[in-house]
Design a protein around this motif. Structure first.
Motif, PDB file in Angstrom:
ATOM      1  N   LYS A 121      11.938  21.982 -16.467  1.00 19.45           N
ATOM      2  CA  LYS A 121      10.880  22.656 -17.224  1.00 19.45           C
ATOM      3  C   LYS A 121       9.730  23.069 -16.313  1.00 19.45           C
ATOM      4  O   LYS A 121       9.193  24.188 -16.428  1.00 19.45           O
TER       5      LYS A 121
ATOM      6  N   TYR B 125      10.778  26.022 -14.106  1.00 22.80           N
ATOM      7  CA  TYR B 125      10.900  27.245 -14.912  1.00 22.80           C
ATOM      8  C   TYR B 125       9.530  27.875 -15.138  1.00 22.80           C
ATOM      9  O   TYR B 125       9.378  29.104 -15.073  1.00 22.80           O
ATOM     10  N   ASP B 126       8.515  27.051 -15.391  1.00 19.56           N
ATOM     11  CA  ASP B 126       7.170  27.574 -15.600  1.00 19.56           C
ATOM     12  C   ASP B 126       6.498  28.000 -14.306  1.00 19.56           C
ATOM     13  O   ASP B 126       5.597  28.851 -14.330  1.00 19.56           O
ATOM     14  N   CYS B 127       6.922  27.434 -13.183  1.00 20.54           N
ATOM     15  CA  CYS B 127       6.267  27.732 -11.909  1.00 20.54           C
ATOM     16  C   CYS B 127       6.665  29.093 -11.344  1.00 20.54           C
ATOM     17  O   CYS B 127       6.176  29.478 -10.284  1.00 20.54           O
TER      18      CYS B 127
ATOM     19  N   LYS C  77       1.045  29.870 -14.928  1.00 18.04           N
ATOM     20  CA  LYS C  77       1.557  28.738 -15.702  1.00 18.04           C
ATOM     21  C   LYS C  77       1.568  27.442 -14.894  1.00 18.04           C
ATOM     22  O   LYS C  77       1.692  26.358 -15.463  1.00 18.04           O
TER      23      LYS C  77
ATOM     24  N   ARG D  16      -0.829  24.499 -15.760  1.00 20.70           N
ATOM     25  CA  ARG D  16      -0.522  23.466 -16.753  1.00 20.70           C
ATOM     26  C   ARG D  16      -0.026  22.187 -16.098  1.00 20.70           C
ATOM     27  O   ARG D  16      -0.278  21.079 -16.565  1.00 20.70           O
TER      28      ARG D  16
END
Length: 368
Positions: free
Chosen positions: A80, A83-85, A90, A93
């Motif tokens: 997860k 995927y956001d990086c 993002k 976060r």
């Protein structure tokens, strides 16, 4: 000076994040594999638990099961994060979570390595457990009518047939114990009584073995009684008739069986450790490169990533100083809790005895 510094463009950072996302999901599958291997080893040990002494050999499968479950959780979270990086915005976060995540993942990866070493180290304890357990099982082989030992004879016979073995270390181990129950012996026969009397402990010992020791590949009918008496059988020489009985001891057969399993599992865990280490290294590069992007303020700019911001010696010295400072603060807190009056101002009044004269106040100071 940073250790193993690498430059990343925006495209390389995005590709690294995507690859790490895929690798983390593969690591979830490897976590399920570790869990399955630990469960399989636990079942294999419990399957022949009656033939082992009470030794703690369950810690290896239990550790593999725990490591497998933790691997699924950690790598799911890592997937997860990666995927956001892909988007630098993002990453904000996860910025505060990344360092604790990397530390936890590092210790988890170390536990995987320990699990691989333990798979090889458990063979010594397993050998001792088998040696003592098989000796006890052979001693109680005849007790088919006692609660708790009714099926021990069946277990030993199936073991010797399945693994083509006999006794603990060899077929001669059966010569040293009474494996025939007294209720199957005719006490009116002189031969039986002589055997009881000839033994100091009053046991019925003979040079015979159970039927499960017979070699099914032998060209002649199995000779399981009077094995060392050549004259009792036609054309027989017990020192050369190696095909008549299984020559291998059950301890060696079982140890070979478990060693092949533990070595295969240990090799699998070692490969998993190398894979997890590569994923951890990639996540570290991704974290440091994205933090440098945030410092520069331009999400499309080049950035540097590294494993350690300083050299190994400087990093070790810094961490050691942090540990020492934490230890000193803990000692001060413990001393303060033990004696709360330390460094406290004195509020007690002076006390005088009956013969003491309190001091008189001096003359008042002049106002002039």
């Amino acid at each position: 000076m940073a250790v193993l510094k690498v430059k990343f463009t925006k495209t390389k950072r995005d590709k690294l994040a995507q690859v790490l996302w895929i690798l983390n999901w593969i690591s979830v599958v490897t976590g399920i594999l570790l869990f399955s291997l630990g469960l399989f080893l636990k079942v294999e040990i419990n399957k022949r638990g009656e033939l082992m002494a009470e030794r703690d050999v369950q810690y290896v499968p239990n550790m593999l099961i725990a490591v497998g479950l933790i691997a699924c959780a950690i790598n799911f979270l890592g997937g997860k994060i990666c995927y956001d990086c892909v988007d630098a915005a993002k990453f904000l976060r996860w910025k505060l979570i990344m360092l604790p995540y990397l530390i936890c993942t590092f210790f988890f990866t170390f536990c995987v390595l320990v699990g691989a070493v333990m798979c090889y180290a458990m063979l010594g304890e397993l050998q001792e457990a088998l040696e003592l357990g098989l000796t006890r099982a052979m001693r109680f082989y005849k007790d088919t009518d006692l609660p708790g030992r009714c099926f021990l004879k069946r277990t030993v016979d199936l073991l010797q047939i399945e693994f083509q073995c006999c006794g603990n270390s060899g077929y001669r181990d059966w010569f040293q114990i009474q494996w025939v129950s007294n209720r199957y012996l005719d006490m009116s026969q002189k031969e039986v009584l002589d055997r009881f009397r000839s033994n100091v402990e009053g046991k019925y010992l003979m040079d015979g073995v159970p039927f499960s020791c017979c070699n099914v590949n032998s060209p002649r009918p199995c000779i399981q009684h009077q094995i060392t008496n050549n004259s009792a059988h036609f054309n027989y020489e017990h020192q050369t008739e190696e095909q008549n009985l299984w020559m291998q001891g059950c301890r060696q057969a079982l140890l070979h069986h478990y060693s092949s399993i533990t070595r295969s599992i240990g090799l699998t865990v070692l490969v998993t450790w190398l894979f997890e280490l590569s994923v951890l290294t990639g996540v570290r590069y991704l974290q440091t490169s994205l933090e440098n992007v945030l410092r520069q303020g331009d999400p499309n700019s080049e950035s540097e990533g590294w494993l350690l911001e300083r050299s190994f010696i400087e990093t070790a010295r810094t961490n050691l100083n942090i540990i020492k400072s934490l230890g000193k603060s803990n000692q001060i807190d413990a001393a303060a809790h033990a004696d709360p009056n330390i460094n406290a101002p004195s509020t007690s009044k002076a006390h005088y005895g009956p013969d003491d004269v309190p001091p008189r106040p001096g003359p008042a100071a002049s106002c002039q």
